[in-house]
Design a protein around this motif. Structure first.
Motif, PDB file in Angstrom:
ATOM      1  N   GLU A 146       0.818  -1.205   0.000  1.00 26.47           N
ATOM      2  CA  GLU A 146       0.000   0.000   0.000  1.00 26.47           C
ATOM      3  C   GLU A 146       0.855   1.259   0.000  1.00 26.47           C
ATOM      4  N   PHE A 147       1.887   1.312   0.857  1.00 26.35           N
ATOM      5  CA  PHE A 147       2.586   2.593   0.990  1.00 26.35           C
ATOM      6  C   PHE A 147       3.734   2.782   0.008  1.00 26.35           C
ATOM      7  N   VAL A 148       4.340   1.718  -0.496  1.00 28.84           N
ATOM      8  CA  VAL A 148       5.438   1.907  -1.448  1.00 28.84           C
ATOM      9  C   VAL A 148       4.942   2.503  -2.771  1.00 28.84           C
ATOM     10  N   PRO A 149       3.834   1.996  -3.364  1.00 26.45           N
ATOM     11  CA  PRO A 149       3.335   2.653  -4.589  1.00 26.45           C
ATOM     12  C   PRO A 149       2.981   4.126  -4.368  1.00 26.45           C
ATOM     13  N   LEU A 150       2.475   4.470  -3.178  1.00 19.02           N
ATOM     14  CA  LEU A 150       2.193   5.879  -2.892  1.00 19.02           C
ATOM     15  C   LEU A 150       3.478   6.687  -2.879  1.00 19.02           C
ATOM     16  N   ALA A 151       4.509   6.152  -2.236  1.00 21.72           N
ATOM     17  CA  ALA A 151       5.789   6.865  -2.173  1.00 21.72           C
ATOM     18  C   ALA A 151       6.373   7.050  -3.559  1.00 21.72           C
ATOM     19  N   GLU A 152       6.129   6.079  -4.452  1.00 22.55           N
ATOM     20  CA  GLU A 152       6.682   6.165  -5.800  1.00 22.55           C
ATOM     21  C   GLU A 152       6.057   7.301  -6.600  1.00 22.55           C
ATOM     22  N   GLU A 153       4.910   7.802  -6.143  1.00 15.55           N
ATOM     23  CA  GLU A 153       4.268   8.920  -6.824  1.00 15.55           C
ATOM     24  C   GLU A 153       4.812  10.261  -6.366  1.00 15.55           C
ATOM     25  N   THR A 154       5.697  10.253  -5.381  1.00 18.97           N
ATOM     26  CA  THR A 154       6.235  11.488  -4.821  1.00 18.97           C
ATOM     27  C   THR A 154       7.753  11.378  -4.719  1.00 18.97           C
ATOM     28  N   ALA A 155       8.356  12.478  -4.291  1.00 19.16           N
ATOM     29  CA  ALA A 155       9.803  12.492  -4.084  1.00 19.16           C
ATOM     30  C   ALA A 155      10.210  11.693  -2.856  1.00 19.16           C
ATOM     31  N   LEU A 156       9.250  11.194  -2.074  1.00 16.29           N
ATOM     32  CA  LEU A 156       9.578  10.407  -0.895  1.00 16.29           C
ATOM     33  C   LEU A 156      10.270   9.100  -1.245  1.00 16.29           C
ATOM     34  N   ILE A 157      10.065   8.607  -2.458  1.00 12.16           N
ATOM     35  CA  ILE A 157      10.601   7.286  -2.785  1.00 12.16           C
ATOM     36  C   ILE A 157      12.125   7.274  -2.724  1.00 12.16           C
ATOM     37  N   GLY A 158      12.765   8.367  -3.128  1.00  7.74           N
ATOM     38  CA  GLY A 158      14.219   8.406  -3.047  1.00  7.74           C
ATOM     39  C   GLY A 158      14.699   8.303  -1.622  1.00  7.74           C
ATOM     40  N   ALA A 159      14.063   9.061  -0.712  1.00 11.79           N
ATOM     41  CA  ALA A 159      14.438   9.014   0.699  1.00 11.79           C
ATOM     42  C   ALA A 159      14.138   7.645   1.284  1.00 11.79           C
TER      43      ALA A 159
END
Length: 594
Positions: free
Chosen positions: A386-399
């Protein structure tokens, strides 16, 4: 920690920033006065009005330094614009996000406070920020002062740019006027229900194709033709607002009466092709409806609800949908999770790693896969699905990826220091491969933790690797050149061609659990898995089967020559200490096969 704004949309934000024509402009006494006041009132040597472009921050005004612009990456302001409140960092040096940056290491900056500069439509242009060379906290009064000064900056921006209320092409009131009118209705007619419709005349794909073929004139022609068609279909008392090239809002004058009938009339009016520079474009309208009470529902929220409704309408046969609070709760949860994830990256007790053993089919340990877990204080355990695909839509995924790499490598280093050597597989996102410096980041983290590249394996999903993108191949080759193994995860669920797979510098192929779950009962899955094994071995891959949950399934895979497996039949994901105990017990109980 600043909360993530539900209105944050990077492309829309950049569009709003550039439409104001503030970048690369001459200094302004009005802005300089505000930054000087900020430095004096908050007793700091450095302050600035920082406007964040795609990859840089441009300093419209500054006190205490001479730079005109600086890289946006790793800047505290890059985090501040994602929230709606003042962001305070008492000590940059001890903040995991910024302690390594040149701003801190070479510039000597320690404390930071920044207030986002938010337009009336919710887009953050940049920040009014202050910095100190000593660690310090900013009290509530100082935070309030900074927020008030940021509001002054925005007032000055609106004044200088004379932000209009009329769309320049259609001539109809725009989004700014809609927000003003809703606020006005809340004051003049409190408690009165209103109905609004958001009309999207064509799909985003149609818009992209039209611009690609006909250029910018396509947009102007579409705007003029579609808005006039919509206007003619409306009651004269209805108010029409033009939001974007393909989107208009209709505010009905007679309260909440019969918005569905208006929607049907609008669909009929857009049934015939729209003339765009002599080319008939088939409209594919979608209409979202919301009935609300202005004031009880804030103007921005009313607009957001309309966007939610029109998105729902795209998925219905009638192409019309009313706002649904249940769908809104779903979207609200998404935003809450994103806001929570931003905080979890800094907390010490929310994110963690567990490790699922990988074994060969004789039962000997081969390594483990690091799996991310998140226990949110509000929502409890959140699935990575649930949360990884959401992060991939934002700059949070790099962090998030850097967090996983850092903690996985730190644990691997501790194991190696204790004399335990195993290969650790780490999942990496598609967005990471699109960053030119990703391979270099991995190399830096390996060196920092003293872990040899051969000790890790990076997993990428098949659908991500199958994109015929030169950047993907370049990054993968750089990683392989270091000695890092590359695994193709979830194989069989993507769309890669065999020819493209042959080009990939990968060494491991992981068969998705979808083909393993019914393996003992499905002759079809058995044929597929045997075919995948033959093909993969012919191409030189080691093959790992995921989701093995029974001895019968493991026996079949062993008979067919599968190299490794993981799943509940062998072990569930374990903590770091439990994993080593598990492997120790496995070695004690299994005779060595030759």
């Amino acid at each position: 920690m600043t909360s993530l704004s539900p209105h944050f949309n990077e492309e829309a934000r950049l569009g709003a920033l550039r439409s104001l024509r503030l970048l690369d402009t001459a200094p302004s006494k009005a802005f300089d006065r505000i930054t000087r006041i900020a430095s004096r009132l908050l007793r700091v040597p450095i302050s600035s009005i920082s406007l964040l472009d795609r990859d840089r921050q441009y300093f419209k005004s500054r006190v205490g330094f001479d730079l005109v612009e600086a890289p946006r990456e790793d800047a505290p302001c890059n985090w501040t614009i994602r929230g709606e409140r003042v962001c305070v960092i008492p000590d940059l040096l001890h903040d995991e996000r910024f302690g390594h940056t040149p701003l801190v290491r070479r510039g000597g900056m320690r404390a930071y406070a920044g207030a986002p500069l938010i337009t009336r439509t919710g887009h953050s242009l940049g920040t009014l920020c202050v910095m100190d060379t000593q660690p310090r906290r900013f009290d509530d009064d100082e935070v309030a002062v900074l927020a008030e000064l940021a509001a002054m900056v925005m007032a000055q921006i609106e004044l200088q740019n004379s932000i209009g209320r009329i769309h320049p092409v259609s001539g109809y009131p725009n989004e700014y006027q809609l927000i003003d009118d809703l606020d006005d209705l809340a004051e003049r007619q409190p408690g009165v229900r209103r109905a609004a419709l958001l009309v999207e005349s064509v799909t985003a794909r149609q818009m992209q194709q039209g611009v690609r073929v006909f250029g910018a004139t396509f947009v102007e022609s579409l705007i003029q033709s579609s808005t006039e068609r919509i206007r003619r279909a409306l009651d004269p008392r209805a108010r029409l607002y033009h939001l974007s090239a393909a989107r208009c809002v209709v505010l009905l004058e007679d309260g909440a009466n019969a918005p569905e009938a208006t929607a049907r009339q609008l669909h009929l009016s857009l049934r015939d092709p729209i003339d765009c520079n002599g080319v008939p474009v088939r409209a594919e309208p979608a209409i979202g409806i919301d009935v609300f009470v202005p004031g009880q529902v804030a103007a921005r929220d009313a607009l957001r609800r309309l966007y939610s409704a029109v998105d729902d309408a795209r998925g219905t046969p009638a192409r019309t949908a009313a706002y649904a609070a249940s769908h809104d709760r779903h979207h609200a949860r998404r935003f809450q999770l994103l806001a929570g994830l931003a905080g979890a990256l800094q907390a010490e007790d929310q994110l963690s790693l567990v490790y699922q053993p990988r074994v060969d089919l004789d039962g000997r340990p081969r390594g483990a896969e690091a799996l991310l877990r998140w226990r949110d204080p509000r929502h409890g355990d959140i699935s990575p699905a649930e949360f990884v695909p959401l992060a991939e839509e934002t700059a949070l995924i790099g962090a998030l990826t850097r967090w996983v790499l850092h903690h996985a490598l730190a644990q691997l280093a501790r194991w190696r220091a204790a004399g335990v050597t195993l290969k650790l597989s780490i999942n990496v996102s598609a967005a990471d491969l699109e960053e030119p410096g990703f391979a270099g980041c991995v190399a830096t983290l390996l060196a920092r933790h003293g872990v040899p590249p051969a000790a890790i394996e990076l997993e990428f999903t098949e659908s991500m690797l199958a994109r015929d993108d030169g950047r993907v191949i370049t990054q993968l080759r750089a990683l392989r050149a270091m000695g890092i193994d590359i695994a193709i995860d979830d194989f069989g669920t993507g769309y890669s061609s065999l020819a493209y797979l042959q080009k990939l510098p990968a060494s491991v192929l992981k068969i998705d659990r979808a083909f393993i779950g019914d393996l003992t009962a499905s002759a079809h899955d058995q044929k597929l898995v045997r075919a995948i094994l033959r093909m993969a071995h012919d191409l030189g891959y080691r093959v790992v089967a995921e989701g093995v949950e029974s001895a019968q399934c493991a026996a079949l895979l062993r008979a067919w020559g599968c190299d490794e497996a993981q799943g509940y039949h062998f072990a569930r994901p374990l903590g770091a200490e439990a994993l080593i105990k598990y492997f120790g017990a496995m070695l004690d109980s299994k005779p060595t096969r030759r």
